[in-house]
Design a protein around this motif. Sequence first.
Motif, PDB file in Angstrom:
ATOM      1  N   ASP A   1       0.822  -1.214   0.000  1.00  0.00           N
ATOM      2  CA  ASP A   1       0.000   0.000   0.000  1.00  0.00           C
ATOM      3  C   ASP A   1       0.856   1.265   0.000  1.00  0.00           C
ATOM      4  OD1 ASP A   1      -2.641  -0.971  -0.175  1.00  0.00           O
ATOM      5  OD2 ASP A   1      -2.649  -1.472   1.959  1.00  0.00           O
ATOM      6  N   GLY A   2       2.102   1.130  -0.433  1.00  0.00           N
ATOM      7  CA  GLY A   2       2.959   2.303  -0.550  1.00  0.00           C
ATOM      8  C   GLY A   2       2.362   3.277  -1.553  1.00  0.00           C
ATOM      9  N   ARG A   3       2.635   4.534  -1.367  1.00  0.00           N
ATOM     10  CA  ARG A   3       2.056   5.571  -2.233  1.00  0.00           C
ATOM     11  C   ARG A   3       3.120   6.308  -3.034  1.00  0.00           C
ATOM     12  NH1 ARG A   3      -3.317   6.835  -1.240  1.00  0.00           N
ATOM     13  NH2 ARG A   3      -4.153   5.784   0.586  1.00  0.00           N
ATOM     14  N   HIS A   4       2.742   6.656  -4.231  1.00  0.00           N
ATOM     15  CA  HIS A   4       3.526   7.534  -5.085  1.00  0.00           C
ATOM     16  C   HIS A   4       3.405   8.935  -4.490  1.00  0.00           C
ATOM     17  CE1 HIS A   4       4.257  10.012  -8.679  1.00  0.00           C
ATOM     18  NE2 HIS A   4       5.026   9.007  -9.055  1.00  0.00           N
ATOM     19  N   PRO A   5       4.329   9.845  -4.760  1.00  0.00           N
ATOM     20  CA  PRO A   5       4.197  11.202  -4.231  1.00  0.00           C
ATOM     21  C   PRO A   5       2.872  11.885  -4.586  1.00  0.00           C
ATOM     22  CG  PRO A   5       6.417  10.878  -5.025  1.00  0.00           C
ATOM     23  CD  PRO A   5       5.623   9.647  -5.413  1.00  0.00           C
ATOM     24  N   THR A   6       2.213  11.434  -5.648  1.00  0.00           N
ATOM     25  CA  THR A   6       0.913  12.007  -6.021  1.00  0.00           C
ATOM     26  C   THR A   6      -0.213  11.484  -5.141  1.00  0.00           C
ATOM     27  OG1 THR A   6       0.452  10.265  -7.621  1.00  0.00           O
ATOM     28  CG2 THR A   6       1.578  12.237  -8.440  1.00  0.00           C
ATOM     29  N   GLY A   7       0.069  10.442  -4.341  1.00  0.00           N
ATOM     30  CA  GLY A   7      -0.944   9.881  -3.457  1.00  0.00           C
ATOM     31  C   GLY A   7      -1.577   8.608  -3.967  1.00  0.00           C
ATOM     32  N   GLU A   8      -1.219   8.210  -5.169  1.00  0.00           N
ATOM     33  CA  GLU A   8      -1.802   7.009  -5.773  1.00  0.00           C
ATOM     34  C   GLU A   8      -1.094   5.757  -5.254  1.00  0.00           C
ATOM     35  OE1 GLU A   8      -3.167   6.042 -10.235  1.00  0.00           O
ATOM     36  OE2 GLU A   8      -1.049   6.493 -10.050  1.00  0.00           O
ATOM     37  N   THR A   9      -1.860   4.673  -5.059  1.00  0.00           N
ATOM     38  CA  THR A   9      -1.272   3.385  -4.700  1.00  0.00           C
ATOM     39  C   THR A   9      -1.141   2.534  -5.960  1.00  0.00           C
ATOM     40  OG1 THR A   9      -3.371   2.249  -4.319  1.00  0.00           O
ATOM     41  CG2 THR A   9      -2.413   3.435  -2.432  1.00  0.00           C
ATOM     42  N   ALA A  10      -0.420   1.436  -5.851  1.00  0.00           N
ATOM     43  CA  ALA A  10      -0.270   0.519  -6.984  1.00  0.00           C
ATOM     44  C   ALA A  10      -1.628  -0.053  -7.386  1.00  0.00           C
ATOM     45  CB  ALA A  10       0.700  -0.606  -6.635  1.00  0.00           C
ATOM     46  N   LEU A  11      -2.505  -0.288  -6.417  1.00  0.00           N
ATOM     47  CA  LEU A  11      -3.831  -0.813  -6.739  1.00  0.00           C
ATOM     48  C   LEU A  11      -4.623   0.196  -7.570  1.00  0.00           C
ATOM     49  CD1 LEU A  11      -5.825  -3.131  -6.473  1.00  0.00           C
ATOM     50  CD2 LEU A  11      -6.602  -2.123  -4.324  1.00  0.00           C
ATOM     51  N   HIS A  12      -4.526   1.472  -7.213  1.00  0.00           N
ATOM     52  CA  HIS A  12      -5.183   2.505  -8.018  1.00  0.00           C
ATOM     53  C   HIS A  12      -4.651   2.489  -9.449  1.00  0.00           C
ATOM     54  CE1 HIS A  12      -5.698   4.744  -4.015  1.00  0.00           C
ATOM     55  NE2 HIS A  12      -6.890   4.335  -4.365  1.00  0.00           N
ATOM     56  N   ALA A  13      -3.323   2.419  -9.576  1.00  0.00           N
ATOM     57  CA  ALA A  13      -2.679   2.446 -10.891  1.00  0.00           C
ATOM     58  C   ALA A  13      -3.093   1.237 -11.727  1.00  0.00           C
ATOM     59  CB  ALA A  13      -1.166   2.501 -10.738  1.00  0.00           C
ATOM     60  N   ALA A  14      -3.087   0.063 -11.100  1.00  0.00           N
ATOM     61  CA  ALA A  14      -3.455  -1.155 -11.833  1.00  0.00           C
ATOM     62  C   ALA A  14      -4.915  -1.119 -12.272  1.00  0.00           C
ATOM     63  CB  ALA A  14      -3.189  -2.389 -10.970  1.00  0.00           C
ATOM     64  N   ALA A  15      -5.780  -0.645 -11.396  1.00  0.00           N
ATOM     65  CA  ALA A  15      -7.209  -0.565 -11.735  1.00  0.00           C
ATOM     66  C   ALA A  15      -7.438   0.456 -12.847  1.00  0.00           C
ATOM     67  CB  ALA A  15      -8.024  -0.203 -10.497  1.00  0.00           C
ATOM     68  N   ARG A  16      -6.756   1.593 -12.760  1.00  0.00           N
ATOM     69  CA  ARG A  16      -6.894   2.628 -13.788  1.00  0.00           C
ATOM     70  C   ARG A  16      -6.439   2.105 -15.140  1.00  0.00           C
ATOM     71  NH1 ARG A  16      -2.836   5.693 -14.922  1.00  0.00           N
ATOM     72  NH2 ARG A  16      -1.909   5.635 -12.851  1.00  0.00           N
ATOM     73  N   ARG A  17      -5.411   1.284 -15.125  1.00  0.00           N
ATOM     74  CA  ARG A  17      -4.842   0.707 -16.351  1.00  0.00           C
ATOM     75  C   ARG A  17      -5.690  -0.451 -16.875  1.00  0.00           C
ATOM     76  NH1 ARG A  17      -1.961   0.290 -20.899  1.00  0.00           N
ATOM     77  NH2 ARG A  17      -0.373  -1.296 -20.878  1.00  0.00           N
ATOM     78  N   GLY A  18      -6.489  -1.056 -15.996  1.00  0.00           N
ATOM     79  CA  GLY A  18      -7.279  -2.218 -16.402  1.00  0.00           C
ATOM     80  C   GLY A  18      -6.501  -3.517 -16.293  1.00  0.00           C
ATOM     81  N   GLY A  19      -5.444  -3.509 -15.491  1.00  0.00           N
ATOM     82  CA  GLY A  19      -4.600  -4.692 -15.333  1.00  0.00           C
ATOM     83  C   GLY A  19      -5.174  -5.652 -14.304  1.00  0.00           C
ATOM     84  N   VAL A  20      -6.081  -6.512 -14.750  1.00  0.00           N
ATOM     85  CA  VAL A  20      -6.781  -7.423 -13.849  1.00  0.00           C
ATOM     86  C   VAL A  20      -5.812  -8.325 -13.093  1.00  0.00           C
ATOM     87  CG1 VAL A  20      -8.471  -9.298 -13.717  1.00  0.00           C
ATOM     88  CG2 VAL A  20      -8.868  -7.363 -15.252  1.00  0.00           C
ATOM     89  N   GLY A  21      -4.802  -8.847 -13.780  1.00  0.00           N
ATOM     90  CA  GLY A  21      -3.828  -9.713 -13.116  1.00  0.00           C
ATOM     91  C   GLY A  21      -3.080  -8.990 -12.016  1.00  0.00           C
ATOM     92  N   CYS A  22      -2.689  -7.750 -12.273  1.00  0.00           N
ATOM     93  CA  CYS A  22      -1.984  -6.955 -11.259  1.00  0.00           C
ATOM     94  C   CYS A  22      -2.914  -6.620 -10.103  1.00  0.00           C
ATOM     95  CB  CYS A  22      -1.422  -5.676 -11.877  1.00  0.00           C
ATOM     96  SG  CYS A  22       0.019  -5.943 -12.937  1.00  0.00           S
TER      97      CYS A  22
END
Length: 85
Positions: free
Chosen positions: A38-59
């Motif tokens: 659940d680490g965050r990018h300086p923008t506040g986004e988590t990896a889960l947010h990024a993967a969901a935004r990208r549509g990466g179901v496996g991730c």
Amino acid sequence: IAGLVPKSTLADGALIGPATMDDEAQLSRLLEAGAKVDGRHPTGETALHAAARRGGVGCVEMLLAAGASANAECRMPNAERNPKP
């Protein structure tokens, strides 16, 4: 990468890049090396947010299985709180 990268050198948002690129292999290696799920990018986004935004179901599935919070709020300044369908 496990054993090669000390946990202390993994940036808080180390999983954001692989999640954004839908790179399951790299995501898996970083998780095994101890990256904060659940680490965050300086923008506040988590990896889960990024993967969901990208549509990466496996991730997304990998991050959830590793304990990522499905309820984490995105802290990006311009994040839409109630996205339109």
